[in-house]
Design a protein around this motif. Structure first.
Motif, short mmCIF file in Angstrom:
data_model
loop_
_atom_site.label_atom_id
_atom_site.label_comp_id
_atom_site.label_asym_id
_atom_site.label_seq_id
_atom_site.Cartn_x
_atom_site.Cartn_y
_atom_site.Cartn_z
N SER A 1 -46.93 43.52 32.55
CA SER A 1 -47.55 43.88 33.82
C SER A 1 -49.07 44.03 33.65
N PHE A 2 -49.53 43.90 32.40
CA PHE A 2 -50.97 43.89 32.12
C PHE A 2 -51.38 42.45 31.80
N PRO B 1 -48.74 57.08 30.82
CA PRO B 1 -48.81 57.53 29.42
C PRO B 1 -47.47 57.66 28.69
N ASP B 2 -46.36 57.69 29.45
CA ASP B 2 -45.08 57.69 28.75
C ASP B 2 -44.50 56.28 28.68
N GLY B 3 -45.32 55.33 29.07
CA GLY B 3 -44.83 53.96 29.21
C GLY B 3 -44.96 53.08 27.97
N GLY B 4 -45.08 53.70 26.80
CA GLY B 4 -45.11 52.91 25.57
C GLY B 4 -46.43 52.19 25.36
N ALA B 5 -46.40 51.18 24.51
CA ALA B 5 -47.63 50.47 24.15
C ALA B 5 -47.85 49.27 25.07
N VAL B 6 -49.10 49.06 25.46
CA VAL B 6 -49.46 47.92 26.30
C VAL B 6 -49.64 46.69 25.43
N ARG C 1 -54.92 47.04 35.58
CA ARG C 1 -54.05 46.46 34.55
C ARG C 1 -54.65 45.22 33.89
N LYS C 2 -55.95 45.21 33.80
CA LYS C 2 -56.62 44.11 33.12
C LYS C 2 -57.18 44.61 31.79
N ILE C 3 -57.08 43.73 30.80
CA ILE C 3 -57.53 44.10 29.45
C ILE C 3 -58.70 43.20 29.07
N PHE C 4 -59.81 43.83 28.72
CA PHE C 4 -61.00 43.09 28.30
C PHE C 4 -61.28 43.46 26.85
N THR C 5 -61.82 42.51 26.11
CA THR C 5 -62.10 42.81 24.71
C THR C 5 -63.38 42.13 24.23
N THR C 6 -63.95 42.66 23.17
CA THR C 6 -65.11 42.01 22.57
C THR C 6 -64.64 40.74 21.86
N LYS C 7 -65.59 39.84 21.59
CA LYS C 7 -65.22 38.51 21.08
C LYS C 7 -64.41 38.55 19.79
N GLY C 8 -64.76 39.47 18.90
CA GLY C 8 -64.12 39.53 17.58
C GLY C 8 -62.63 39.82 17.64
#
Ligand code: ADP
Ligand code: MG
Length: 337
Positions: A332-333, A219-224, A314-321
């Protein structure tokens, strides 16, 4: 706090001093840039405090000798209905609808369990199985009865308790946005404890705001990652902000109303992007309970609501839009879809 710093850092254009204040159990910040005046900021603070005054269930814990509308509803559970203000009714009705839509993943009557776990107290401890089992029968949004005509609320079983902690900050955000519209404010950034709203155009050449999504693992590691947008709520629920540890295990503050334990989720944070902050707040809490697969599937069935899920792997998933719109900042993500 960190989000606001990264947010303001990324947005990078402060003309007036933004206002920071404590309300709704969290740090709230708002920046109206060139339209910011003390008078406007004072009114916003008053508006947000008014939401807390009506909807908190923490007056006793906070040593306050007053009772909110929601505390009154809770005190009258199993006994009688309570007529409330338009605003409180609106939030409870929204909470009820979200519970219905999410099949109870968003559970506004989570109160008996959130009080039992009391994650944010000074000495939190894991309740016994027996204590949890005793509370479960008092948690069920289907026993929440609303009368739209008289704007009354009734908790049908005794010992039930509403807890609007998963939706009230979103509502306060929407309420602030309505005020900004009324005033004709050109641009603003709101951050009520991780409930962000990027309002208006940043500037003529670059109308979009650059919003940073916090690293949920450090949480102190800035923005992903970064997402550029305007006139949207960006609301995050995470298992990293409010939690305690016992015997090496972490217990966070979002509870699965069906098991009584903190939600066994495979995501570290869920961020919802939507026009409606009240809904987005409830959706972020609900999607955290649902987990990755169910959560994404659920959001894909909704129009004008998007989501970003970050896992402990460290995986990022998102909706299609949002697929093409994420800008990865921390290598690292990995963005999967
Ligand atoms: P935060 O308050 O940290 O921004 P959320 O918006 O996800 O995070 O709200 C979490 C709060 O919502 C908890 O502190 C509690 O008051 C309440 N809550 C916990 N579990 C649930 C749930 N399953 N459904 C609805 N509200 C919940
Ligand atoms: Mg929420």
């Amino acid at each position: 706090m960190i989000i606001i710093f990264s947010l303001f850092y990324l947005s990078c254009e402060q003309k007036n001093t933004p206002r920071t204040f404590f309300s709704l159990g969290t740090v709230c910040a708002v920046n109206l840039f060139e339209d910011g005046t003390n008078e406007k900021y004072d009114i916003i603070v008053e508006y947000v405090n008014d939401v807390e005054k009506k909807m908190t269930i923490n007056n006793e814990t906070n040593g306050k000798n007053e009772i909110s509308e929601v505390e009154l509803i809770n005190a009258k559970s199993g006994e009688s209905r309570v007529v409330v203000s338009d605003e409180t009714f609106y939030v409870i009705k929204s909470a009820y609808e979200m519970a219905k839509k999410t099949d109870g993943a968003f559970e506004p009557t989570i109160g008996p369990l959130s009080k039992l776990w009391n994650v944010t107290s000074e000495l939190p401890k894991v309740p016994s199985q027996d204590e949890i089992a005793k509370m479960l029968p008092h948690v069920n949004w289907q026993n929440l009865q609303l009368d739209v005509d008289e704007k009354s609320v009734f908790l049908k079983k005794e010992k039930m308790m509403l807890d609007l902690g998963g939706i009230a900050k979103g509502f306060a955000t929407d309420k602030t946005v309505a005020l900004l519209k009324k005033w004709g404010v050109k641009k603003a950034l709101i951050d009520y404890g991780g409930n962000i709203y990027a309002y208006g155009s940043k500037d003529k050449e670059n109308p979009l705001w650059k919003i940073g999504i916090k690293n949920p693992l450090e949480p102190d590691g800035g923005a992903v990652l970064r997402i550029d947008l305007k006139d949207k709520a960006v609301i995050t629920s995470g298992i990293y902000e409010r939690f305690f540890e016992e015997e090496g295990e972490k217990f966070h503050h979002i509870i699965d109303g069906k098991t009584g334990y903190c939600a066994k989720t495979d995501v570290a944070s869920v961020t919802i992007v939507s026009d409606n902050a009240t809904e987005a707040d409830a959706y972020s809490t609900a999607c955290l309970v649902m987990g990755l697969e169910k959560g994404i599937h659920f959001l894909e069935s909704k129009t004008s609501v998007e989501g970003i899920f970050i896992t402990e792997q460290r995986k990022i998933f998102t909706t299609k839009g949002l697929k093409e719109k994420l800008i990865l900042l921390n290598k690292s993500f990995e963005i999967i879809q």
